[in-house]
Design an enzyme around this catalytic site. Structure first.
Site, short mmCIF file in Angstrom:
data_model
loop_
_atom_site.label_atom_id
_atom_site.label_comp_id
_atom_site.label_asym_id
_atom_site.label_seq_id
_atom_site.Cartn_x
_atom_site.Cartn_y
_atom_site.Cartn_z
N SER A 189 -2.72 6.07 4.22
CA SER A 189 -1.34 5.61 4.26
C SER A 189 -0.34 6.70 4.61
O SER A 189 0.72 6.42 5.15
CB SER A 189 -0.95 4.96 2.93
OG SER A 189 -1.13 5.87 1.87
N HIS A 217 -3.05 -0.73 5.64
CA HIS A 217 -2.39 -0.38 6.90
C HIS A 217 -3.24 -0.71 8.13
O HIS A 217 -2.90 -0.30 9.24
CB HIS A 217 -2.03 1.11 6.90
CG HIS A 217 -1.08 1.46 5.81
ND1 HIS A 217 0.28 1.31 5.92
CD2 HIS A 217 -1.30 1.92 4.56
CE1 HIS A 217 0.86 1.67 4.79
NE2 HIS A 217 -0.08 2.04 3.94
N LYS A 246 2.39 -5.54 4.46
CA LYS A 246 2.73 -4.62 5.54
C LYS A 246 2.76 -5.40 6.86
O LYS A 246 3.72 -6.12 7.08
CB LYS A 246 1.77 -3.44 5.48
CG LYS A 246 2.24 -2.54 4.32
CD LYS A 246 1.24 -1.77 3.58
CE LYS A 246 1.92 -1.05 2.41
NZ LYS A 246 1.00 -0.46 1.46
C1 LIG Z 1 1.01 -0.05 0.06
C2 LIG Z 1 -0.37 0.25 -0.35
C3 LIG Z 1 -0.93 -0.34 -1.48
C4 LIG Z 1 -0.10 -1.12 -2.46
O1 LIG Z 1 0.15 -2.39 -1.99
P1 LIG Z 1 1.41 -3.19 -2.57
O2 LIG Z 1 1.15 -4.58 -2.18
O3 LIG Z 1 2.61 -2.58 -1.95
O4 LIG Z 1 1.37 -2.98 -4.06
C5 LIG Z 1 -2.26 -0.14 -1.73
N1 LIG Z 1 -3.02 0.63 -0.92
C6 LIG Z 1 -2.51 1.24 0.16
C7 LIG Z 1 -3.39 2.09 1.01
C8 LIG Z 1 -1.17 1.08 0.46
O5 LIG Z 1 -0.64 1.73 1.49
#
Ligand SMILES: *Cc1c(COP(=O)(O)O)cnc(C)c1O
Length: 389
Positions: A189, A217, A246
């Site tokens: 990320s 991602h 995302k």
């Molecule tokens: C954003 C993210 C999460 C958390 O997800 P949310 O739905 O925002 O709680 C988990 N793992 C990764 C790799 C992320 O980038």
């Protein structure tokens, strides 16, 4: 007799001293009210900025069909789920979305969670405990670490993307019949690089370890939308977690796995059992987003193409995902760079420890389908000037 005022004073003094220490290291964080006008532009502090910091890679959070699906679901089913899924919160839209995600990932079943953080902190403790061992990539997302620690298993970090290091540690740390889980981001990320899923899958198969990927991602962006695992066609990844928040423009998360694993999660994952279900509108929005992706196959590849145009303009290694880090080292330098870009109309948030390791503060740029080629070139010029200064 209790003296509430005195208690409050020590508590407040504690908070104040922690804040002062963080501030001295440029590590204090402040929330900044931000109005996202569409998938690209935000308004902050009275200014309009072009965002290179949102994870809305396909700009679907503002897509008319996605918004309309969410509005229609609210009108029909209300704003909230009303209870945990095991009580009265299991709206049929959730099952429809689970079937759709399982199809996308090629697994038997899927299980939705309230968020990515809840998915990882629910999944890992359901599968391993104090007798077991979890191997975690050193740069994996914070909520993978949180889930691993919560499980009570022995937690062992392996060098980032280093399959040989993992193999050595597996042999050392796994006497007898201990169960082993290997957990990694599919797309990292904060770095934007990809896990070597094929090699990890082969190693896990050889050692009877369970491989879990977090594709927050990757889904919607890589592999024609199916995520980073789709780039390693022979990889067997029994636990594929990802988020709806995302590229899919909504909120919530999923774990795709075999039928029995999903049944076990629905019965035992504490963050599902003891937490209110995802609002029906979030599921409806994600379903609509998957429709958009399916009808516009070119869309998914666009964020990576924009990121690559940027890395080529700066002679950086080719971007592998929509995420491009510009490493700046210390936190103060990263903050100054973010301010300089903001002065030029770009939102590029500085990422500081502990989100990233000490000494690796950076700008984390996220490219989206809707960024124009001109805007990408302008940003590249601004970053080039910044690095030369
Ligand atoms: C954003 C993210 C999460 C958390 O997800 P949310 O739905 O925002 O709680 C988990 N793992 C990764 C790799 C992320 O980038």
């Amino acid at each position: 007799m209790l003296q509430p005022a005195a208690v409050t004073d020590t508590l407040t003094a504690f908070a104040e001293s922690k804040l002062a220490a963080l501030d001295a290291q440029s590590l204090l964080r402040r929330l900044q009210p931000t109005r996202r006008e569409d998938g690209l532009w935000v308004e902050r502090g009275g200014r309009r900025l072009l965002s290179f910091s949102c994870n809305d890679y396909l700009n679907l959070s503002h897509h008319p069909a996605v918004k309309a699906a969410a509005v229609a679901a609210i009108e029909a089913h209300g704003a909230g789920a009303g209870a945990s899924r095991l009580v009265t919160g299991d709206h049929p839209l959730l099952a429809a979305l689970e079937a759709r995600l399982a199809l996308l990932k090629g697994t038997e079943a899927a299980c939705l969670f309230g968020s990515g953080y809840l998915a990882n902190t629910g999944l890992i403790p359901t599968l391993v405990g104090p007798e077991d061992v979890v191997f975690v990539d050193a740069l994996a997302h914070s909520c993978i670490w949180a889930g691993a620690r919560l499980s009570g298993a022995m937690v062992i970090a392996f060098e980032h993307n280093d399959v040989e290091d993992l193999a050595r540690r597996m042999v050392e740390a796994r006497p007898g019949a201990r169960r082993a889980l290997v957990a990694t981001d599919g797309v990292f990320s904060m770095d934007g690089d990809l896990a070597p899923l094929q090699a990890l899958s082969d190693l896990c198969a050889a050692h009877d370890a369970w491989l879990m990927t977090d594709d927050a991602h990757g889904v919607g962006v890589l592999g024609d939308g199916a995520g980073s695992a789709a780039l390693a066609p022979d990889a067997r990844i029994p636990l594929q977690m990802g988020t709806l928040s995302k590229a899919l423009g909504s909120y919530g998360a999923y774990v795709c796995a075999s039928g029995p694993v999903v049944d076990l999660l629905k019965s035992r994952a504490r963050t599902l059992v003891y937490s209110t279900a995802l609002p029906p509108a979030s599921a409806a929005a994600a379903l609509a987003a998957l429709d958009v992706i399916e009808t516009d196959p070119d869309l998914c590849g666009r964020p990576v193409r924009k990121a690559r145009a940027f890395t080529r303009a700066l002679n950086l290694p080719d971007a592998a995902s929509p995420i491009v880090p510009i490493l700046l080292g210390d936190a103060e330098r990263a903050l100054a760079a973010a301010r300089a870009l903001e002065d030029q109309g770009f939102l590029a948030v500085a990422i500081r420890p502990p989100t990233v390791p000490a000494g690796t503060a950076r700008l984390r740029l996220a490219f989206t389908a809707g960024h124009s080629d001109e805007a990408v070139a302008e940003l590249a010029g601004a970053v080039r000037r910044l690095l030369a200064a």
